[in-house]
Design an enzyme around this catalytic site. Structure first.
Site, PDB file in Angstrom:
ATOM      1  N   SER A 229      81.579   3.614  90.174  1.00 33.58           N
ATOM      2  CA  SER A 229      81.704   4.925  89.542  1.00 33.58           C
ATOM      3  C   SER A 229      82.923   5.631  90.114  1.00 33.58           C
ATOM      4  CB  SER A 229      80.459   5.769  89.821  1.00 33.58           C
ATOM      5  OG  SER A 229      80.632   7.109  89.419  1.00 33.58           O
TER       6      SER A 229
ATOM      7  N   TYR B  42      74.011   9.884  95.116  1.00 36.80           N
ATOM      8  CA  TYR B  42      74.693   8.954  94.218  1.00 36.80           C
ATOM      9  C   TYR B  42      76.077   8.595  94.762  1.00 36.80           C
ATOM     10  CZ  TYR B  42      76.686   7.107  89.864  1.00 36.80           C
ATOM     11  OH  TYR B  42      77.287   6.307  88.916  1.00 36.80           O
TER      12      TYR B  42
END
Length: 337
Positions: free
Chosen positions: A211, A224
């Protein structure tokens, strides 16, 4: 190692290109006997059925180029929806045989039926559970005897302030985004390493779908971002270790995929989570949150499946790249030295 993997290696060495191995009930037209190092004619016409010991396999789909994506055997975790489904679809369209692995077994089976049962195979797996991941690796070896590309895509987001988030949510992000990548690499990497013993000249790939949050911090989304930062550390470390087995390990770091369920699910999507957590100052609706994030991207749109697929194709076709984290963010995150 099964005969399937050994036979695959024989053909790789003989033809100097990868071939797809599938179990077959047909009578063998080429018998290798027990000597699995036997010479195979370099001009052998495909498809062909071969016998190795007591096992029979059909060899199909030669590659058209040394590093071309088509003809490979691939596995995509989290392949039933979102980026994973887009990746699986793109790989099938490029001529790959694709294992679609997902905790949602029914979803994986449905996606396989949609893309074609003859070129896909569903696997139900919990990537955070080692026994489940080991069983997945065994099923891959049973079905195709080998593997060329692992796309570790399964992931989860639990947004929240560090001052308020409970430990269970934090640990869940770590288990799915970080520990699971270790488990997938451990068990499928072992299969790739065994293949390398019989076909040392053929490179295989493990690609983590990371990501942009693995490259820059994320406000009120530390669980995250931390797990994704850690994932890049694993990518670099695994790349150093596995290169001796002909395994390249890289990451793709996409920007926001607004059209997928991760963002757009009406109950648990990130638009809803970020609205409820107050991450976007002044936002009153989901539309406000989406507009806020689109404005951050120089190209003024979210990342799409084909954007990620093109990065995957590049990584596979590039034989001289490992340990890299490739941003696919429309310019939102740029690499710096």
């Amino acid at each position: 190692m099964s005969n399937a993997a050994r036979v695959r290696g024989v053909f790789l060495n003989a033809l100097s290109r990868p071939v797809l191995v599938r179990p077959s009930d047909a009578e063998a037209t080429l018998d290798l006997g027990e000597d699995l190092s036997a010479a195979v004619p370099a001009d052998l016409a495909l498809p062909v059925v071969v016998r190795a010991g007591e096992e029979v396999f059909e060899i199909t789909a030669p590659m058209r180029g040394e590093r071309e994506i088509s003809g490979r055997v691939a596995l995509v975790t989290g392949g039933a929806q979102g980026f994973g489904a887009e990746i699986a679809k793109g790989l099938v369209e490029q001529g790959c045989f694709v294992f679609i692995a997902d905790l949602n077994g029914e979803g994986a089976a449905a996606k396989c039926a949609e893309l074609g049962a003859e070129v896909t195979h569903p696997i139900t797996v919990n990537v955070a559970d080692e026994e489940s991941v080991a069983a997945m690796a065994a099923e891959v070896e049973r079905v195709t005897g080998g593997l060329d590309l692992v796309v570790s895509n399964a992931g989860i987001v639990r947004a929240g302030s560090v001052l308020e988030q409970d430990a269970a949510s934090f640990k869940l992000s770590t288990d799915i985004n970080y520990v699971a990548f270790f488990l997938v690499t451990k068990h499928l990497g072992a299969l790739l390493a065994r293949q390398s013993d019989t076909a040392p000249q053929w490179l295989t790939d493990i690609i983590q779908i990371n990501s942009k949050s693995g490259l820059v911090g994320s406000n009120k989304n530390g669980a995250y971002a931390g797990s994704k930062f850690g994932g890049i550390g694993l990518v670099q470390s695994f790349a150093l270790e596995l290169v001796e087995h002909g395994i390249k390990v890289n990451a793709v770091c996409p920007g926001n995929f607004y059209d997928g369920p991760l963002w757009s699910d009406p109950d648990r999507g990130l638009f809803v989570q970020y609205l409820n957590s107050g991450k976007v100052p002044g936002a009153r609706t989901v539309a406000d949150v989406k507009a806020f994030y689109e404005a951050k991207v120089p190209m003024r749109r979210g990342t799409t499946g084909i954007d990620v697929l093109r990065a995957i194709y590049y990584i596979v076709e590039q034989a001289y790249e490992t340990g890299q984290a490739v941003p696919v963010t429309g310019g939102q995150v740029m690499l710096s030295s």
